[in-house]
Design a protein around this motif. Structure first.
Motif, PDB file in Angstrom:
ATOM      1  N   LEU A 215     -30.555  27.026  59.385  1.00 52.19           N
ATOM      2  CA  LEU A 215     -29.614  27.954  60.036  1.00 52.19           C
ATOM      3  C   LEU A 215     -28.461  28.171  59.058  1.00 52.19           C
ATOM      4  CD1 LEU A 215     -31.228  27.270  62.594  1.00 52.19           C
ATOM      5  CD2 LEU A 215     -29.079  27.066  63.820  1.00 52.19           C
ATOM      6  N   GLU A 216     -28.407  29.363  58.497  1.00 51.03           N
ATOM      7  CA  GLU A 216     -27.346  29.664  57.519  1.00 51.03           C
ATOM      8  C   GLU A 216     -26.170  30.299  58.255  1.00 51.03           C
ATOM      9  OE1 GLU A 216     -29.773  31.992  54.727  1.00 51.03           O
ATOM     10  OE2 GLU A 216     -29.616  30.327  53.311  1.00 51.03           O
ATOM     11  N   LEU A 217     -25.237  29.451  58.654  1.00 58.86           N
ATOM     12  CA  LEU A 217     -24.142  29.918  59.516  1.00 58.86           C
ATOM     13  C   LEU A 217     -23.268  30.976  58.858  1.00 58.86           C
ATOM     14  CD1 LEU A 217     -22.682  26.709  61.177  1.00 58.86           C
ATOM     15  CD2 LEU A 217     -24.168  28.436  62.193  1.00 58.86           C
ATOM     16  N   HIS A 218     -23.069  30.855  57.535  1.00 61.16           N
ATOM     17  CA  HIS A 218     -22.148  31.773  56.849  1.00 61.16           C
ATOM     18  C   HIS A 218     -22.872  32.844  56.036  1.00 61.16           C
ATOM     19  CE1 HIS A 218     -18.724  28.568  57.152  1.00 61.16           C
ATOM     20  NE2 HIS A 218     -18.978  29.166  58.285  1.00 61.16           N
ATOM     21  N   GLY A 219     -24.179  32.996  56.294  1.00 57.21           N
ATOM     22  CA  GLY A 219     -24.927  34.040  55.596  1.00 57.21           C
ATOM     23  C   GLY A 219     -25.560  33.545  54.315  1.00 57.21           C
ATOM     24  N   ASN A 220     -25.906  34.489  53.446  1.00 57.35           N
ATOM     25  CA  ASN A 220     -26.638  34.143  52.225  1.00 57.35           C
ATOM     26  C   ASN A 220     -26.233  35.109  51.115  1.00 57.35           C
ATOM     27  OD1 ASN A 220     -28.825  34.184  50.233  1.00 57.35           O
ATOM     28  ND2 ASN A 220     -29.845  32.786  51.644  1.00 57.35           N
ATOM     29  N   ILE A 221     -25.849  34.556  49.987  1.00 56.18           N
ATOM     30  CA  ILE A 221     -25.324  35.366  48.884  1.00 56.18           C
ATOM     31  C   ILE A 221     -26.416  36.237  48.254  1.00 56.18           C
ATOM     32  CG2 ILE A 221     -25.627  33.742  46.956  1.00 56.18           C
ATOM     33  CD1 ILE A 221     -22.562  34.386  46.317  1.00 56.18           C
ATOM     34  N   TRP A 222     -27.687  35.929  48.558  1.00 49.72           N
ATOM     35  CA  TRP A 222     -28.804  36.716  48.017  1.00 49.72           C
ATOM     36  C   TRP A 222     -29.255  37.804  48.978  1.00 49.72           C
ATOM     37  CZ3 TRP A 222     -28.605  36.020  43.187  1.00 49.72           C
ATOM     38  CH2 TRP A 222     -28.265  34.770  42.672  1.00 49.72           C
ATOM     39  N   LYS A 223     -28.458  38.000  50.029  1.00 44.13           N
ATOM     40  CA  LYS A 223     -28.752  39.093  50.964  1.00 44.13           C
ATOM     41  C   LYS A 223     -27.605  40.088  50.948  1.00 44.13           C
ATOM     42  CE  LYS A 223     -31.709  36.478  54.069  1.00 44.13           C
ATOM     43  NZ  LYS A 223     -31.750  35.736  55.330  1.00 44.13           N
ATOM     44  N   VAL A 224     -27.948  41.345  51.137  1.00 44.68           N
ATOM     45  CA  VAL A 224     -26.935  42.403  51.185  1.00 44.68           C
ATOM     46  C   VAL A 224     -27.110  43.155  52.505  1.00 44.68           C
ATOM     47  CG1 VAL A 224     -26.743  42.691  48.683  1.00 44.68           C
ATOM     48  CG2 VAL A 224     -28.481  43.985  49.930  1.00 44.68           C
ATOM     49  N   ARG A 225     -26.018  43.745  52.948  1.00 44.06           N
ATOM     50  CA  ARG A 225     -26.063  44.454  54.241  1.00 44.06           C
ATOM     51  C   ARG A 225     -25.482  45.847  54.065  1.00 44.06           C
ATOM     52  NH1 ARG A 225     -23.260  40.867  57.413  1.00 44.06           N
ATOM     53  NH2 ARG A 225     -21.524  42.113  58.132  1.00 44.06           N
ATOM     54  N   CYS A 226     -26.190  46.847  54.618  1.00 42.28           N
ATOM     55  CA  CYS A 226     -25.713  48.222  54.533  1.00 42.28           C
ATOM     56  C   CYS A 226     -24.484  48.363  55.434  1.00 42.28           C
ATOM     57  CB  CYS A 226     -26.829  49.177  54.978  1.00 42.28           C
ATOM     58  SG  CYS A 226     -26.260  50.881  55.028  1.00 42.28           S
ATOM     59  N   THR A 227     -23.401  48.909  54.883  1.00 44.27           N
ATOM     60  CA  THR A 227     -22.170  49.030  55.683  1.00 44.27           C
ATOM     61  C   THR A 227     -22.308  50.121  56.747  1.00 44.27           C
ATOM     62  OG1 THR A 227     -21.277  50.485  53.979  1.00 44.27           O
ATOM     63  CG2 THR A 227     -20.595  48.181  53.887  1.00 44.27           C
ATOM     64  N   LYS A 228     -23.349  50.960  56.626  1.00 43.45           N
ATOM     65  CA  LYS A 228     -23.517  52.022  57.615  1.00 43.45           C
ATOM     66  C   LYS A 228     -24.545  51.625  58.677  1.00 43.45           C
ATOM     67  CE  LYS A 228     -24.404  56.980  57.695  1.00 43.45           C
ATOM     68  NZ  LYS A 228     -25.267  57.881  56.923  1.00 43.45           N
TER      69      LYS A 228
ATOM     70  N   GLU B  17     -26.259  48.635  58.781  1.00 48.27           N
ATOM     71  CA  GLU B  17     -26.296  47.183  59.042  1.00 48.27           C
ATOM     72  C   GLU B  17     -27.617  46.521  58.649  1.00 48.27           C
ATOM     73  OE1 GLU B  17     -23.598  45.387  61.398  1.00 48.27           O
ATOM     74  OE2 GLU B  17     -22.627  46.882  60.138  1.00 48.27           O
ATOM     75  N   ALA B  18     -28.521  47.277  58.008  1.00 48.43           N
ATOM     76  CA  ALA B  18     -29.803  46.673  57.629  1.00 48.43           C
ATOM     77  C   ALA B  18     -29.557  45.602  56.566  1.00 48.43           C
ATOM     78  CB  ALA B  18     -30.732  47.752  57.077  1.00 48.43           C
ATOM     79  N   VAL B  19     -30.233  44.458  56.735  1.00 48.44           N
ATOM     80  CA  VAL B  19     -30.066  43.340  55.799  1.00 48.44           C
ATOM     81  C   VAL B  19     -31.303  43.243  54.916  1.00 48.44           C
ATOM     82  CG1 VAL B  19     -29.792  40.826  55.625  1.00 48.44           C
ATOM     83  CG2 VAL B  19     -28.625  42.095  57.459  1.00 48.44           C
ATOM     84  N   THR B  20     -31.087  43.188  53.607  1.00 47.32           N
ATOM     85  CA  THR B  20     -32.219  43.046  52.688  1.00 47.32           C
ATOM     86  C   THR B  20     -31.879  41.992  51.636  1.00 47.32           C
ATOM     87  OG1 THR B  20     -31.301  44.912  51.450  1.00 47.32           O
ATOM     88  CG2 THR B  20     -33.178  45.395  52.856  1.00 47.32           C
TER      89      THR B  20
ATOM     90  N   PRO C 275     -19.745  48.821  43.095  1.00 44.53           N
ATOM     91  CA  PRO C 275     -20.465  48.185  44.200  1.00 44.53           C
ATOM     92  C   PRO C 275     -21.864  48.770  44.359  1.00 44.53           C
ATOM     93  CG  PRO C 275     -18.722  49.658  45.027  1.00 44.53           C
ATOM     94  CD  PRO C 275     -18.656  49.718  43.553  1.00 44.53           C
ATOM     95  N   PRO C 276     -22.814  47.958  44.824  1.00 41.36           N
ATOM     96  CA  PRO C 276     -24.179  48.468  44.988  1.00 41.36           C
ATOM     97  C   PRO C 276     -24.296  49.415  46.187  1.00 41.36           C
ATOM     98  CG  PRO C 276     -24.045  46.177  45.694  1.00 41.36           C
ATOM     99  CD  PRO C 276     -22.685  46.538  45.184  1.00 41.36           C
ATOM    100  N   ALA C 277     -25.255  50.337  46.108  1.00 34.35           N
ATOM    101  CA  ALA C 277     -25.460  51.317  47.185  1.00 34.35           C
ATOM    102  C   ALA C 277     -26.781  51.047  47.894  1.00 34.35           C
ATOM    103  CB  ALA C 277     -25.466  52.726  46.600  1.00 34.35           C
ATOM    104  N   CYS C 278     -26.810  51.359  49.173  1.00 33.93           N
ATOM    105  CA  CYS C 278     -28.027  51.183  49.985  1.00 33.93           C
ATOM    106  C   CYS C 278     -29.109  52.132  49.461  1.00 33.93           C
ATOM    107  CB  CYS C 278     -27.710  51.479  51.449  1.00 33.93           C
ATOM    108  SG  CYS C 278     -29.180  51.469  52.502  1.00 33.93           S
ATOM    109  N   PRO C 279     -30.302  51.600  49.118  1.00 31.94           N
ATOM    110  CA  PRO C 279     -31.353  52.470  48.581  1.00 31.94           C
ATOM    111  C   PRO C 279     -31.861  53.466  49.625  1.00 31.94           C
ATOM    112  CG  PRO C 279     -32.147  50.207  48.833  1.00 31.94           C
ATOM    113  CD  PRO C 279     -30.702  50.190  49.186  1.00 31.94           C
ATOM    114  N   VAL C 280     -31.628  53.202  50.897  1.00 29.30           N
ATOM    115  CA  VAL C 280     -32.132  54.089  51.953  1.00 29.30           C
ATOM    116  C   VAL C 280     -31.145  55.212  52.250  1.00 29.30           C
ATOM    117  CG1 VAL C 280     -32.937  54.206  54.353  1.00 29.30           C
ATOM    118  CG2 VAL C 280     -33.437  52.180  52.963  1.00 29.30           C
ATOM    119  N   CYS C 281     -29.878  54.867  52.500  1.00 28.88           N
ATOM    120  CA  CYS C 281     -28.944  55.914  52.959  1.00 28.88           C
ATOM    121  C   CYS C 281     -27.810  56.178  51.967  1.00 28.88           C
ATOM    122  CB  CYS C 281     -28.370  55.547  54.326  1.00 28.88           C
ATOM    123  SG  CYS C 281     -27.168  54.225  54.248  1.00 28.88           S
ATOM    124  N   GLY C 282     -27.699  55.348  50.928  1.00 26.74           N
ATOM    125  CA  GLY C 282     -26.679  55.602  49.897  1.00 26.74           C
ATOM    126  C   GLY C 282     -25.307  55.033  50.232  1.00 26.74           C
ATOM    127  N   ALA C 283     -25.148  54.493  51.451  1.00 22.50           N
ATOM    128  CA  ALA C 283     -23.842  53.895  51.798  1.00 22.50           C
ATOM    129  C   ALA C 283     -23.627  52.627  50.980  1.00 22.50           C
ATOM    130  CB  ALA C 283     -23.806  53.577  53.289  1.00 22.50           C
TER     131      ALA C 283
END
Ligand code: OAD
Length: 247
Positions: A117-130, A132-135, A146-154
């Motif tokens: 259970l990673e309570l504070h998240g994971n540095i190897w995961k990113v989240r779309c600010t628009k 919220e998809a986590v990859t 800053p990196p951009a979401c490959p799906v929506c560009g946010a």
């Protein structure tokens, strides 16, 4: 190392049904990942409010991402510590074993732990600010900051919990539930300052669990611990493990 206390810890673990573990930055210190507090801690060199808050990200996403990119660079080069390896092994040995971590470095998984259970998240995961998809994202260094979401560009953000943000409610509920139902909780390498994680061992103790703390320095939790093992995770955990093998 206090050999009697190590022996007692091994006996408690052997006799316990459900074992829960809470880890913090200290377990990764021997891997070479800087901790947050303490003499060489990250919060001695950097101001948390400038780097690890939603306000900081809104103000200067590039700066925040550069800091995460730097940390990802450090973590990518290191290997799990003897502490991580021992916990991964125990997940295989003990029938009911839960690992709750405040660490975002992914080193428990790299050592082979699965039920984390990673309570504070994971540095190897990113989240779309628009959306919220986590990859997952393992690029070191990042291709763009800053990196951009490959799906929506946010803009993407690190999938970690910042100061002022709530932890995932489902995850936290599970962590409290497991703390309330465990027979023993090992608290390893955390300064026990950050809530709500620091309350998990208290919940365990309230429900009758034994608390075993492993940390070279005393913490606010030490007075609640049934056993305080003042030492490094990478030394104490293998020492306990050595005694588990003997019977
Ligand atoms: P801290 O940096 O606050 O505390 C690290 C603890 O590890 C200290 O109590 C040290 O004494 C101990 N320690 C150092 N070396 C050790 C070793 N070899 N073996 C065992 N213990 C050792 O880290 P955390 O308690 O994990 O939050 O910090 C909690 C949260 O504060 C982090 O998850 C992070 C931070 O701000 C977020 O990023 C949301």
């Amino acid at each position: 190392m206090d050999k009697n206390a190590i022996k007692t810890a091994a006996e408690i673990l052997r006799d316990s049904g459900h074992i829960a573990v809470l880890t913090g930055a200290g377990i990764s210190a021997e891997s070479g990942v800087p901790t947050f507090r303490g003499e060489h801690g990250l919060w001695k060199q950097f101001r948390a409010e400038e780097l690890a808050t939603p306000e900081a990200f809104a103000r200067d996403p590039k700066l925040v991402w550069e800091w995460y990119d730097w940390r990802r660079g450090i973590i990518a080069k290191v290997e799990p510590s003897r502490g991580h390896w021992t916990l991964a092994k125990w997940e295989e040995i003990f029938p009911e074993f839960t690992l709750i971590t405040q660490n975002v470095d992914g080193l428990h998984a790299k050592a082979g732990s699965k039920n984390i259970l990673e309570l504070h998240g994971n540095i190897w995961k990113v989240r779309c600010t628009k959306e919220e998809a986590v990859t997952e994202n393992y690029a070191v260094p990042l291709n763009e900051i800053p990196p951009a979401c490959p799906v929506c560009g946010a803009m993407l953000r690190p999938h970690v919990v910042w100061f002022g943000e709530s932890l995932d409610a489902d995850l936290l509920g599970r962590a409290f539930g497991l703390s309330a139902s465990c027979d023993v909780m090992l608290v390893i390498g955390t300064s026990a300052f950050v809530q709500p994680a620091a309350s998990l061992p208290l919940r365990a103790a309230e429900n009758g669990a034994k608390i075993i703390e492993i940390n070279p320095a005393p913490t606010p939790l030490t007075s609640y611990a049934d056993i305080s093992l003042l030492g490094k995770a990478g030394e104490v955990l293998p020492a306990i493990d050595g005694l588990l093998q003997k019977e």
